[in-house]
Design a protein around this motif. Sequence first.
Motif, PDB file in Angstrom:
ATOM      1  N   ARG A 181       0.772  -1.245   0.138  1.00  0.00           N
ATOM      2  CA  ARG A 181       0.053   0.178  -0.017  1.00  0.00           C
ATOM      3  C   ARG A 181       0.868   1.251  -0.072  1.00  0.00           C
ATOM      4  O   ARG A 181       1.826   1.289   0.351  1.00  0.00           O
ATOM      5  CB  ARG A 181      -0.828   0.004   1.136  1.00  0.00           C
ATOM      6  CG  ARG A 181      -1.816  -1.031   1.253  1.00  0.00           C
ATOM      7  CD  ARG A 181      -2.788  -0.992   2.519  1.00  0.00           C
ATOM      8  NE  ARG A 181      -3.645  -2.121   3.115  1.00  0.00           N
ATOM      9  CZ  ARG A 181      -3.703  -2.480   4.048  1.00  0.00           C
ATOM     10  NH1 ARG A 181      -3.435  -1.674   5.359  1.00  0.00           N
ATOM     11  NH2 ARG A 181      -4.681  -3.498   4.439  1.00  0.00           N
ATOM     12  N   GLY A 182       0.300   2.371  -0.273  1.00  0.00           N
ATOM     13  CA  GLY A 182       0.794   3.730  -0.284  1.00  0.00           C
ATOM     14  C   GLY A 182       1.248   4.014  -1.603  1.00  0.00           C
ATOM     15  O   GLY A 182       1.108   3.563  -2.865  1.00  0.00           O
ATOM     16  N   LYS A 183       2.170   5.259  -1.365  1.00  0.00           N
ATOM     17  CA  LYS A 183       2.443   6.042  -2.688  1.00  0.00           C
ATOM     18  C   LYS A 183       3.945   6.722  -2.522  1.00  0.00           C
ATOM     19  O   LYS A 183       4.215   6.990  -1.520  1.00  0.00           O
ATOM     20  CB  LYS A 183       1.387   6.940  -3.160  1.00  0.00           C
ATOM     21  CG  LYS A 183       1.743   7.645  -4.498  1.00  0.00           C
ATOM     22  CD  LYS A 183       0.413   8.654  -4.888  1.00  0.00           C
ATOM     23  CE  LYS A 183       0.307   9.001  -6.353  1.00  0.00           C
ATOM     24  NZ  LYS A 183       0.538   7.922  -7.301  1.00  0.00           N
ATOM     25  N   GLY A 184       4.745   6.533  -3.709  1.00  0.00           N
ATOM     26  CA  GLY A 184       5.939   6.967  -3.743  1.00  0.00           C
ATOM     27  C   GLY A 184       6.873   6.253  -2.624  1.00  0.00           C
ATOM     28  O   GLY A 184       6.859   4.993  -2.666  1.00  0.00           O
ATOM     29  N   LEU A 185       7.634   6.870  -1.768  1.00  0.00           N
ATOM     30  CA  LEU A 185       8.358   6.253  -0.903  1.00  0.00           C
ATOM     31  C   LEU A 185       7.563   6.174   0.555  1.00  0.00           C
ATOM     32  O   LEU A 185       8.475   6.336   1.639  1.00  0.00           O
ATOM     33  CB  LEU A 185       9.813   6.711  -0.839  1.00  0.00           C
ATOM     34  CG  LEU A 185      10.537   6.631  -2.103  1.00  0.00           C
ATOM     35  CD1 LEU A 185      11.965   7.220  -1.895  1.00  0.00           C
ATOM     36  CD2 LEU A 185      10.701   5.081  -2.423  1.00  0.00           C
ATOM     37  N   MET A 186       6.368   6.177   0.593  1.00  0.00           N
ATOM     38  CA  MET A 186       5.580   6.001   1.844  1.00  0.00           C
ATOM     39  C   MET A 186       5.020   4.676   1.489  1.00  0.00           C
ATOM     40  O   MET A 186       3.469   4.497   1.048  1.00  0.00           O
ATOM     41  CB  MET A 186       4.512   6.988   1.918  1.00  0.00           C
ATOM     42  CG  MET A 186       3.782   6.965   3.061  1.00  0.00           C
ATOM     43  SD  MET A 186       2.686   8.437   3.375  1.00  0.00           S
ATOM     44  CE  MET A 186       1.592   7.909   4.781  1.00  0.00           C
ATOM     45  N   LEU A 187       5.494   3.428   1.585  1.00  0.00           N
ATOM     46  CA  LEU A 187       5.020   2.205   1.433  1.00  0.00           C
ATOM     47  C   LEU A 187       4.580   1.188   2.682  1.00  0.00           C
ATOM     48  O   LEU A 187       5.470   1.232   3.423  1.00  0.00           O
ATOM     49  CB  LEU A 187       5.899   1.542   0.484  1.00  0.00           C
ATOM     50  CG  LEU A 187       6.060   2.436  -0.880  1.00  0.00           C
ATOM     51  CD1 LEU A 187       6.989   1.597  -1.708  1.00  0.00           C
ATOM     52  CD2 LEU A 187       4.578   2.291  -1.566  1.00  0.00           C
ATOM     53  N   ALA A 188       3.700   0.585   2.598  1.00  0.00           N
ATOM     54  CA  ALA A 188       3.439  -0.393   3.995  1.00  0.00           C
ATOM     55  C   ALA A 188       3.414  -1.800   2.811  1.00  0.00           C
ATOM     56  O   ALA A 188       2.292  -2.131   2.131  1.00  0.00           O
ATOM     57  CB  ALA A 188       2.081  -0.198   4.445  1.00  0.00           C
ATOM     58  N   VAL A 189       4.186  -2.810   3.356  1.00  0.00           N
ATOM     59  CA  VAL A 189       4.288  -3.948   2.900  1.00  0.00           C
ATOM     60  C   VAL A 189       3.357  -4.985   3.906  1.00  0.00           C
ATOM     61  O   VAL A 189       3.673  -5.294   4.998  1.00  0.00           O
ATOM     62  CB  VAL A 189       5.733  -4.631   2.874  1.00  0.00           C
ATOM     63  CG1 VAL A 189       5.752  -6.345   2.026  1.00  0.00           C
ATOM     64  CG2 VAL A 189       6.552  -3.618   1.705  1.00  0.00           C
ATOM     65  N   ILE A 190       2.243  -5.631   3.311  1.00  0.00           N
ATOM     66  CA  ILE A 190       1.264  -6.040   4.151  1.00  0.00           C
ATOM     67  C   ILE A 190       1.564  -7.730   3.929  1.00  0.00           C
ATOM     68  O   ILE A 190       1.549  -8.409   2.958  1.00  0.00           O
ATOM     69  CB  ILE A 190      -0.188  -5.842   3.986  1.00  0.00           C
ATOM     70  CG1 ILE A 190      -0.305  -4.417   3.875  1.00  0.00           C
ATOM     71  CG2 ILE A 190      -1.214  -6.394   4.672  1.00  0.00           C
ATOM     72  CD1 ILE A 190       0.016  -3.442   4.933  1.00  0.00           C
ATOM     73  N   LEU A 191       1.818  -8.435   5.215  1.00  0.00           N
ATOM     74  CA  LEU A 191       2.321  -9.608   5.272  1.00  0.00           C
ATOM     75  C   LEU A 191       0.925 -10.387   5.896  1.00  0.00           C
ATOM     76  O   LEU A 191      -0.080  -9.927   6.188  1.00  0.00           O
ATOM     77  CB  LEU A 191       3.496  -9.989   6.043  1.00  0.00           C
ATOM     78  CG  LEU A 191       4.613  -9.046   5.833  1.00  0.00           C
ATOM     79  CD1 LEU A 191       5.912  -9.753   6.591  1.00  0.00           C
ATOM     80  CD2 LEU A 191       5.029  -9.494   4.300  1.00  0.00           C
ATOM     81  N   GLU A 192       1.167 -11.988   6.108  1.00  0.00           N
ATOM     82  CA  GLU A 192      -0.132 -12.540   6.002  1.00  0.00           C
ATOM     83  C   GLU A 192      -0.352 -12.486   7.588  1.00  0.00           C
ATOM     84  O   GLU A 192      -1.589 -12.714   7.850  1.00  0.00           O
ATOM     85  CB  GLU A 192       0.419 -13.934   5.837  1.00  0.00           C
ATOM     86  CG  GLU A 192       0.677 -14.237   4.395  1.00  0.00           C
ATOM     87  CD  GLU A 192       1.328 -15.931   4.159  1.00  0.00           C
ATOM     88  OE1 GLU A 192       1.888 -16.195   5.334  1.00  0.00           O
ATOM     89  OE2 GLU A 192       1.056 -16.027   2.859  1.00  0.00           O
ATOM     90  N   ASN A 193       0.260 -12.264   8.684  1.00  0.00           N
ATOM     91  CA  ASN A 193      -0.266 -11.984  10.051  1.00  0.00           C
ATOM     92  C   ASN A 193       1.024 -11.372  10.795  1.00  0.00           C
ATOM     93  O   ASN A 193       2.343 -11.155  10.367  1.00  0.00           O
ATOM     94  CB  ASN A 193      -0.149 -13.572  10.695  1.00  0.00           C
ATOM     95  CG  ASN A 193       1.078 -14.421  10.453  1.00  0.00           C
ATOM     96  OD1 ASN A 193       1.952 -14.095  11.219  1.00  0.00           O
ATOM     97  ND2 ASN A 193       1.139 -15.577   9.629  1.00  0.00           N
TER      98      ASN A 193
END
Length: 393
Positions: free
Chosen positions: A324-336
């Motif tokens: 999620r996010g845009k540019g260099l503001m990103l959240a990598v969403i994992l399984e748990n």
Amino acid sequence: MKEDFFKYQAQTSPNPFALEISHAKGSFIFDINQKRYLDFVAGVSANSLGHNHPKVTNAIKKQLDAYSHVMVYGEFVQKPQVELCKILVKNSPDGLNSVYLTNSGTEATEGALKLAKRVTNRSEIIAAKKSYHGNTMGAMSVSGVEEQIQAFRPLIPGSKFIEFNNELDLEKITTKTAAVILETIQGGAGFIAPTNNYLAKVKSRCKKVGALLILDEIQTGIGRTGTFWGFENYNVIPDIIITGKGLGGGMPIGAFIADFKHMELLKENPKLGHISTFAGNPVIAAAGYATVTEILTKNLLKESLRKEDLIRKHLKHPAIKEIRGKGLMLAVILENPELTANVVFDCLNKGLILFFLLFENCALRVTPPLNISDEEIILGCNIILDSLNTNCK
């Protein structure tokens, strides 16, 4: 030093990283054993140009040689303050032409809320559920996670909450509302971006009922999302901007920005309607001006988007649900959440600094310096992938 850290310094989490820092340069932080850590967090989006950037460092040293604090905010003409305010206005839409510098993003939130009440002569503030705008009593009063604020009630009355991206909730914005305060992209909630022209629809509703729209650009602003202000991505212009974090290039700063005719109201009835001793500190303002100038002259706005594509290209793994996010503001969403925690601490051992988000416990924060190199991005992505392979067996 670590023993004294736990003995004398107040802690804010049960398990701090407790790295013993020696020095930092560029995209790397070094501990006292000279182990090198690639910084994918940038001081939680604050170190826009990485660590010890020569332009920022030189601006600080030069200003220290001239003068530091000389008078409470707004009384003396000080070049660093004026230059910083001017460059912010020059890079903001028409009507956002007056800047009040503060010591932090949280203090900018407080000033923006006071200004909105002063402009409208109303007291109701509407904020979003799962929002975060700071940790003082006023800012907590418009932060929408009960778990985070319940221990400190009673807070300031008059706040109501709507769901971000829920257009049906816009009817709750009425002629009683002084302002709606929203993060342009919800940060602590998991880097939730507005959809379906949501922010423009909020602004339209505000305009209809005479309320102001405050957009919290503390994380999204100053180039991190590919435009100078994050809201430029979403077809909306707020009445008040809140900024902080990356504005100072690692130094503590914030600001709220509005129309001059509105800011004028803080001068009378009452006089000194918003005051601060150290806000706009000239040393920090000099760092801010150097930071903004470097971001603009080195084309780091477009670079943020190109580097986003590079990260998305390389961070592909079955355990990654989405980014999620845009540019260099990103959240990598994992399984748990368990996997997320394991990866954060495993990557730390492998020499990569990641971090968590406040309210989304499946997210890896990826907010590196805007000037991080492609090679450093690929190095960090490979460490994450290696950690995922190790922890997903």
